[in-house]
Each structure stands twice: as structure tokens, then as C-alpha cells.
Design a protein around this motif. Sequence first.
Motif, short mmCIF file in Angstrom:
data_model
loop_
_atom_site.label_atom_id
_atom_site.label_comp_id
_atom_site.label_asym_id
_atom_site.label_seq_id
_atom_site.Cartn_x
_atom_site.Cartn_y
_atom_site.Cartn_z
N LEU A 161 12.90 -27.81 14.02
CA LEU A 161 12.32 -29.14 14.19
C LEU A 161 11.10 -29.13 15.10
N ALA A 162 10.99 -28.13 15.96
CA ALA A 162 9.92 -28.12 16.96
C ALA A 162 8.53 -28.22 16.33
N PRO A 163 8.16 -27.35 15.37
CA PRO A 163 6.81 -27.47 14.79
C PRO A 163 6.62 -28.74 13.96
N VAL A 164 7.68 -29.24 13.37
CA VAL A 164 7.59 -30.47 12.58
C VAL A 164 7.28 -31.65 13.49
N LEU A 165 7.97 -31.74 14.62
CA LEU A 165 7.75 -32.84 15.55
C LEU A 165 6.42 -32.69 16.29
N ALA A 166 5.94 -31.45 16.44
CA ALA A 166 4.64 -31.25 17.08
C ALA A 166 3.54 -31.90 16.25
N LYS A 167 3.70 -31.86 14.91
CA LYS A 167 2.72 -32.50 14.03
C LYS A 167 2.98 -33.99 13.85
N ARG A 168 4.24 -34.40 14.11
CA ARG A 168 4.63 -35.80 13.91
C ARG A 168 5.36 -36.29 15.16
N TRP A 185 17.09 -29.34 21.88
CA TRP A 185 16.20 -29.74 20.79
C TRP A 185 14.87 -30.27 21.36
N PRO A 186 13.82 -30.28 20.55
CA PRO A 186 12.50 -30.69 21.06
C PRO A 186 12.37 -32.18 21.33
N ALA A 187 13.30 -32.98 20.88
CA ALA A 187 13.30 -34.42 21.16
C ALA A 187 14.74 -34.90 21.20
N GLU A 188 15.00 -35.90 22.00
CA GLU A 188 16.36 -36.44 22.09
C GLU A 188 16.69 -37.26 20.85
N PRO A 189 17.73 -36.91 20.12
CA PRO A 189 18.06 -37.66 18.91
C PRO A 189 18.92 -38.89 19.22
N LYS A 242 20.15 -15.61 4.68
CA LYS A 242 19.07 -15.00 5.48
C LYS A 242 17.84 -15.92 5.57
N HIS A 243 17.77 -16.90 4.67
CA HIS A 243 16.64 -17.85 4.70
C HIS A 243 16.89 -19.01 5.65
N CYS A 244 18.08 -19.06 6.23
CA CYS A 244 18.40 -20.12 7.18
C CYS A 244 17.86 -19.72 8.55
N ASN A 245 16.55 -19.82 8.70
CA ASN A 245 15.88 -19.46 9.95
C ASN A 245 14.81 -20.50 10.23
N PRO A 246 14.44 -20.70 11.50
CA PRO A 246 13.52 -21.78 11.86
C PRO A 246 12.20 -21.81 11.09
N PRO A 247 11.49 -20.69 10.92
CA PRO A 247 10.20 -20.79 10.21
C PRO A 247 10.34 -21.26 8.77
N GLU A 248 11.33 -20.75 8.04
CA GLU A 248 11.48 -21.14 6.63
C GLU A 248 11.96 -22.58 6.51
N ILE A 249 12.86 -22.99 7.40
CA ILE A 249 13.32 -24.38 7.36
C ILE A 249 12.17 -25.33 7.69
N ALA A 277 8.97 -24.88 7.25
CA ALA A 277 8.04 -24.94 6.12
C ALA A 277 8.57 -25.82 5.00
N ALA A 278 9.88 -25.72 4.73
CA ALA A 278 10.50 -26.56 3.69
C ALA A 278 10.47 -28.03 4.08
N LEU A 279 10.69 -28.32 5.37
CA LEU A 279 10.63 -29.70 5.84
C LEU A 279 9.21 -30.27 5.69
N GLU A 280 8.21 -29.47 6.04
CA GLU A 280 6.82 -29.92 5.89
C GLU A 280 6.52 -30.28 4.44
N LYS A 281 6.95 -29.44 3.53
CA LYS A 281 6.69 -29.68 2.11
C LYS A 281 7.42 -30.93 1.63
N MET A 282 8.68 -31.08 2.07
CA MET A 282 9.46 -32.25 1.66
C MET A 282 8.85 -33.54 2.20
N LEU A 283 8.43 -33.54 3.46
CA LEU A 283 7.87 -34.74 4.08
C LEU A 283 6.51 -35.09 3.49
N THR A 284 5.79 -34.09 3.01
CA THR A 284 4.48 -34.32 2.41
C THR A 284 4.60 -34.90 1.00
N ALA A 285 5.59 -34.41 0.23
CA ALA A 285 5.77 -34.87 -1.15
C ALA A 285 7.23 -35.21 -1.41
#
Length: 385
Positions: free
Chosen positions: A210-217, A241-245, A331-338, A340-348
Motif C-alpha cells: 500500500l505504501a507506493p499506492v498511497l504515496a501517489k494518492r 501500515w503507511p496510513a491508519e485505516p 510467489k507473486h504475493c509480494n509488495p511490488p507485484e501487488i 502494480a496490480a493495484l495501480e492498474k486496477m485503480l486506473t481502469a
Amino acid sequence: MKFFILAGEASGDRLGAALMAGLRQLADVEFVGVGGPLMQAEGLESLFPMDELSVMGIVEVLPKYRHLKRRIRETAEAALASGADVLITIDSPDFSLRVAGLVKARKDMRTVHYVAPSVWAWRAGRAAKMSKVIDHVLALLPFEPPYMEAAGMECDFVGHPVVSEPRASAEDVAAFRTRHGLGDAPALLVLPGSRRGEVGRLGPIFGKALAPVLAKRPEMRLIVPTTAHVAPLLREVVKDWPAEPLILDPANMKSADYKIEKACAFGAATGALAASGTVSLELAASATPMVIAYDVSWISRLIIAMMLRIDTLTLVNLVSETRAIPECNGKHCNPPEIAAALEKMLTAPGAQLAAMDLTMERLGRGGEAPGLRAARAVLAGMGRQ
């Protein structure tokens, strides 16, 4: 009629509660067994806390093996002593079917299992083994009955309860946003699982993703619905976490009130990051775009990978026969891949909507409530309908 009913996790508790309500609507019934807060709200006095059974993963079960084995024996003895007409087991097959086996070995009690095992995904031989102890299966997915019937069991597709869950109105969502100070900010649901093991394993990974996603948003808010027994652990996990939920904790709330609160959270969300499981269907029902991410211990991962017969673990993808929902599993359950998938989902986000709509249609949206359909199927199997 008397039913011994057994559920082992939160999703099973929801199914059990709806089935109990359906049976009560159709007949004069009594219940004993094991269940969670929703089943207890329908009148069940649980023999022991249901969350003792909420363990996932091959290796993860080992430390609790002796305790679970004792609970299997105790539950079977209670079923035999209850005088019940039918034993209904709900999901959690590793526990449920062992209980059913012990009961069947000593008494010809009718047995019903609610939720067909995913033999189409892995361990195909389970159906034949299951048929030795189960008479009747209630299936949630429309393509499952042929697998069960081929193994010699009765099977009815009863629909998935998610299709009858009420969606929050625009007014309720607006009130929810005001109540929690969300304003007009975009909101991301974060759902790291309903089991302590899942939250402990996935929570830190989700936080880093979530950290890079919230950095952009930076305006985006996080909402985390949870269960009462997981909430204390979750509060510790989210400290990093990078922000309090906003944590939606059902403790000290009536189950009906929490249900509304959760529906409002789903309605308020721009998107979601969720563990694999039934929650993908809940998100689809509310038309909430999602990214699914899941992992188990590395040993469990290796063993499961050798057994899998499908290329997706997400029910929306399976029911819609698409691969519209992005996954970051194993093995794909790692912060960078997640991230990237969140960015794509939030964009489209709209790319997922057609698959989610088709899934709800195929699961029985617009028809009779699945809990009532399941109750009719149980009674028909007993010759009472």
C-alpha cells in the motif's frame, strides 16, 4: 425435526445462519452444534468457539493437530448423543468430513454437506472418498453437481448467499462517509482474511504494498472490515501500515448493525485489496473492483501447486469463465507485484464490471434466497417437501 449443524469459519457461519433461517421458515426445527455469532443469533448454542477450527494451510494445521483431533471426537460424540435427524456439516471439509465419518460408522444418520469440495480445482479423489460418509451435497456453484453426482451423492445447486445480501443505498453510504469523516475521499477496502493466520501472514505484505499506492494518492482512505476474534491482532499489524485505516470491528455491535456497516463500506469503496476466498464474491456483488492476493507457508505452497488443476483461485474468474480479476498468489504475493496490480486496477476499474455482473447472474441473482433454497433441498432429501 432436530438438526446437528457444524460450521468451522466465518463464511460457513453465514451459510449456516441463512440455512437455519430457511429451515425455521419451512418447518418446526431445533438446532444443536457448532457455529459462530450469526448462527448463534439464529438460536444455536455452540458447543465450543467456532474460531478454534479456523485454520488454513497444510503446515499451519500441524501445531493444532492434537487439539483439532480431540474436537473432532467431541463433536461426533455430541452429534450422536443429540438425537438429531440430520447432521449438516458446512465447508471446512478436513474437520467436517472426519466428524461425519465417525458418526456414520456408528449410526445411519442422514448427512448433508453444504459447499461442494473444489474437486474441479485439486484433489479430485475427494469426491469418491466423501461419498462414503455424505448422502447429500448443497453446491454453491452451478457447475458442481455433476462432479458430486458422478461420485454417487445427491447434489443440488442452491445458489450463493452473496446474491441475496442487501446492498447499501446511496443515502446509507453517504451517512457512513459522514459518520467516519471520509468526506469525498476515495476509499480502498483492505481485506487480509478472516483467520488469524491469514492476517498475521498477509497483513505486513499488504501494508508494504500500500505504501507506493498511497504515496501517489495521499488523499485515499483505507477501510478494513474484520471479525471480533481477529480484530486485536489486526490492530497490531496495521501499526506498521503507511496510513491508519478505519477498522470496522463487530465487537459490541449487533450482527445486523455490523452487516449494514460492512455493506456501506463496500458501497463506499473505490476498489479493494483482498485475500482469496468468498470475499471476492462479496466484492463482485457490490460491483467493487479488486485485486486478489494470497499465500501460505512455502511448504504448503509447494504441495498445493503440485495438486492444482486450475490457473486461477478467484471465484469470480471461475464462475464468469474469464480472468478479469487480477491475482497475486503464491510467489507473486509480494509488495511490488501487488502495488502494480493495484495501480492498474485503480486506473481502469471498469474492466472488471462485466465479469462481476455475469458472476452474480450465474449464482442466482434475482431468484429465491439461497438459504431458503438450501433449506428446501435439505427437507426434500428427507422426504419432507
